[in-house]
Design an enzyme around this catalytic site. Structure first.
Site, PDB file in Angstrom:
ATOM      1  N   SER A   1       0.827  -1.202   0.000  1.00 42.36           N
ATOM      2  CA  SER A   1       0.000   0.000   0.000  1.00 42.36           C
ATOM      3  C   SER A   1       0.869   1.264   0.000  1.00 42.36           C
ATOM      4  O   SER A   1       1.688   1.431  -0.897  1.00 42.36           O
ATOM      5  CB  SER A   1      -0.966  -0.043   1.191  1.00 42.36           C
ATOM      6  OG  SER A   1      -2.051   0.830   0.993  1.00 42.36           O
TER       7      SER A   1
ATOM      8  N   ASP B   1      -5.813  -3.615  -2.323  1.00 42.53           N
ATOM      9  CA  ASP B   1      -4.745  -3.337  -1.355  1.00 42.53           C
ATOM     10  C   ASP B   1      -4.226  -4.618  -0.695  1.00 42.53           C
ATOM     11  O   ASP B   1      -4.986  -5.396  -0.127  1.00 42.53           O
ATOM     12  CB  ASP B   1      -5.321  -2.398  -0.287  1.00 42.53           C
ATOM     13  CG  ASP B   1      -4.273  -1.820   0.651  1.00 42.53           C
ATOM     14  OD1 ASP B   1      -3.308  -2.528   0.978  1.00 42.53           O
ATOM     15  OD2 ASP B   1      -4.442  -0.662   1.047  1.00 42.53           O
TER      16      ASP B   1
END
Length: 278
Positions: free
Chosen positions: A42, A159
């Site tokens: 991320s 993510d």
């Protein structure tokens, strides 16, 4: 001291809190500690990508400082009419293309680079170690519900923090060098620490049910990360001390404070970092 080794670096996800990774990298540069490979999830993947492609850390700091205001960040928001996420991510891609050639592949990085994502239809963790770099960044940062998932060749990716917010396991499979992991995810020490933010706009932007879902996700990610650390302990774990009011979505304007938190965490562990090279 003669440096005869390098380290492998793992950077966790954490949204705004991930700006502390810049401070970590600043100190590693100052100590002239070689990084043989870098893995990020991320926000950690985004910062790892900028650094691995050769952008100097002081330039990364300048970018973060310049674009951390609410006004500048809103320029990156492209609201989507469909229900796969609030933000499409194309403006973010356009922004990143100012610093990363949109034709660059992950395997072209100066420092070997790895990121992770999750396949939303199989639940499998996906290691991003080849292919278009900007595509990979959009995949690893696609926070479910906020950013639209990345649609690739027969895959829908989100993510990597959904399954592995601190991907030490990936680095252990890729590198035999000492691993330094940086965890910026919120740690809940007392009830008052469990919050999205005391930011004045947080309640208006997030209805109560969204806030509660977010808190549940924070707890889940924290528990999974703690399990990961037990199963795959790094040679050194750095945990910057960050105000709990800084959350995934709120706190970007405190960029200087966040970078300083990363610097302090690295400086306080200077001797341990250098010992890894002996």
């Amino acid at each position: 001291m003669i440096v005869n080794k390098s380290i492998s670096l793992v950077l966790s996800g954490g949204g705004a809190r991930g700006l502390a990774h810049i401070g970590i990298l600043k100190v590693l540069d100052q100590l002239q500690i070689p990084i043989s490979s870098i893995c990020g999830c991320s926000m950690g993947g985004l910062i790892a990508s900028l650094y691995a492609t050769g952008l100097p850390i002081y330039e990364i700091e300048k970018i973060a400082t310049r674009y951390s205001s609410t006004r500048e960040m809103m320029k990156l928001v492209d609201l989507t009419p469909h229900r796969k996420g609030i933000i499409i991510g194309q403006r973010l891609r356009g922004f990143l293309s100012r610093f990363i050639d949109d034709r660059l592949n992950i395997e072209d990085s100066i420092i070997p680079l790895y990121m992770n994502a999750v396949n939303l239809f199989t639940s499998d963790e996906v290691i991003l170690d080849r292919g278009n770099l900007l595509d990979a960044i959009l995949a690893t940062t696609a926070v479910p519900g906020i950013f639209s998932p990345f649609e690739g060749d027969n895959v829908t990716l989100a993510d990597g923090g959904v399954v592995n917010n601190l991907p030490i396991s990936i680095m252990k499979a890729k590198s035999s060098n000492p691993i330094v992991a940086v965890d910026v995810h919120q740690t809940f020490l007392k009830k008052s620490d469990i919050r999205i933010s005391n930011h004045p706009h947080s309640r208006s932007l997030f209805p109560d049910f969204v806030r509660e879902y977010y808190l549940a996700e924070l707890i889940r990610t924290r528990r999974l990360t703690d399990l990961q650390l037990k199963q795959n302990p790094p040679d050194l774990l750095l945990v910057p001390e960050i105000d709990p009011n800084v959350s995934t979505f709120f706190g970007f304007q405190r960029v200087g404070e966040l970078i300083h938190a990363g610097e302090m965490a690295a400086q306080e562990n200077k001797d341990s970092l250098l010992k890894l090279l002996e």
